[in-house]
Design a protein around this motif. Structure first.
Motif, short mmCIF file in Angstrom:
data_model
loop_
_atom_site.label_atom_id
_atom_site.label_comp_id
_atom_site.label_asym_id
_atom_site.label_seq_id
_atom_site.Cartn_x
_atom_site.Cartn_y
_atom_site.Cartn_z
N GLY A 24 0.78 -1.02 -0.05
CA GLY A 24 0.08 -0.07 -0.12
C GLY A 24 0.73 1.25 -0.09
N LYS A 25 2.07 1.24 -0.60
CA LYS A 25 2.98 2.41 -0.70
C LYS A 25 2.39 3.68 -1.38
N THR A 26 2.02 3.06 -2.57
CA THR A 26 1.41 3.98 -3.60
C THR A 26 0.14 4.66 -3.20
N THR A 27 -0.83 3.78 -2.61
CA THR A 27 -1.98 4.23 -2.05
C THR A 27 -1.69 5.05 -0.94
N LEU A 28 -0.74 5.18 -0.17
CA LEU A 28 -0.36 6.05 0.96
C LEU A 28 0.00 7.30 0.44
#
Length: 306
Positions: free
Chosen positions: A55-59
């Motif tokens: 979920g890095k990009t979502t973050l």
């Protein structure tokens, strides 16, 4: 038919990051706090690492969706198998500048743009995804960019997102100066069992569904065990679960339903066709299944129409 049967207004478990479905898990909240702390320093680097699908990009999508465009000008880079000069060209293009010319010309254009923005109270922010693919020389070029300053104020700040091996890359002896400029760093771990349940129910509800009682506790246990709490894996599995729920008219998702779907997904990845079990009494017929497929095509078509 797929959405109607489940009482949904939208697909809740898309693989593409979508800020509307952001769930503030304990892990994501901590990571976001580190990001905000780093941005508050107005200089240097912020590093966020995590497994594929954590979920890095979502973050960062969540972060950038909330940034005031009058305060920040953002460049987002996700192609990292490139050399030092090419990343300068991508950055220049993302800031609305010409990418033509030699390296010195690119640097002058960027500095003038950032200096003009800074005078207007607007900060330049570069977000680089998949940073584990960057060569040390390219990372060093980013460090040199971070050195640009005007009257004691940095002209640009950089966020680096990467898989766990990016931390090994940062340990390279040639990157000591960059490491010294990392103001905040966080490793994003998987969701806990409790957060996995809350994440699933949150997304299902956000898409218009009634999550209460739709997934039983044993099914949620099975989903957590199969995905390890990684959001992208959860989304992929839950998407297939919802498809089966529509095809078979399931009112409640149980562990007995989840198990075969997990094995089916594993078989998909191995490239072997799954055995087709005999139809049980009351299972959906071929004609009904075709109707569901037709409806799915209609949904996809409607999303692509202007």
């Amino acid at each position: 038919m797929f959405l109607e049967h489940l009482g949904l207004a939208d697909m809740p478990f898309r693989l593409t990051p979508d800020d509307r479905y952001y769930y503030a898990s304990s892990e994501h909240s901590r990571a976001l706090s580190h990001l905000l702390f780093g941005l508050a320093q107005s200089e240097g680097f912020v590093v966020i690492t995590g497994e594929v699908g954590a979920g890095k990009t979502t973050l960062v999508e969540r972060l950038t969706a909330q940034l005031n465009e009058a305060t920040y000008r953002l460049a987002s880079i996700s192609t990292t198998q490139i050399n030092a000069e090419d990343i300068l060209r991508l950055i220049a293009a993302d800031f609305g500048l010409s990418a033509a010319g030699d390296k010195a010309t690119l640097l002058l254009r960027l500095k003038e743009r950032w200096r003009a923005d800074r005078l207007r109270g607007r900060r330049a922010l570069i977000v680089v995804d998949e940073a584990q693919g960057l060569a040390p020389a390219t990372l060093e070029e980013l460090r040199m960019l971070s050195n640009m300053a005007e009257r004691g104020q940095a002209l640009v700040q950089i966020v680096l997102l990467g898989q766990p091996q990016f931390r090994d890359l940062l340990a390279h002896p040639d990157l000591d100066q960059l490491r010294q400029r990392v103001l905040a760093s966080y490793h994003l771990g998987p969701l806990t069992r409790a957060d996995t349940e809350a994440y699933i129910l949150h997304r299902f509800t956000a898409a218009g569904g009634k999550a209460e009682g739709f997934f039983d506790a044993a099914a949620l246990d099975a989903i957590f065990e199969a995905t390890g709490g990684l959001p992208r894996r959860i989304n992929r599995l839950c998407s297939r679960i919802l498809l089966n729920a529509a095809l078979e008219h399931y009112a409640v998702i149980t562990a007995d339903i989840v198990g075969p779907i997990v094995r089916e997904l594993e078989t998909d990845l191995e490239g072997r066709p799954a055995a087709t079990p005999p139809a049980a009494p009351g299972e959906i017929g071929r004609d009904q299944g075709d109707q569901v497929v037709d409806r799915l095509f209609q949904v996809i078509k409607s999303r692509n129409e202007p």
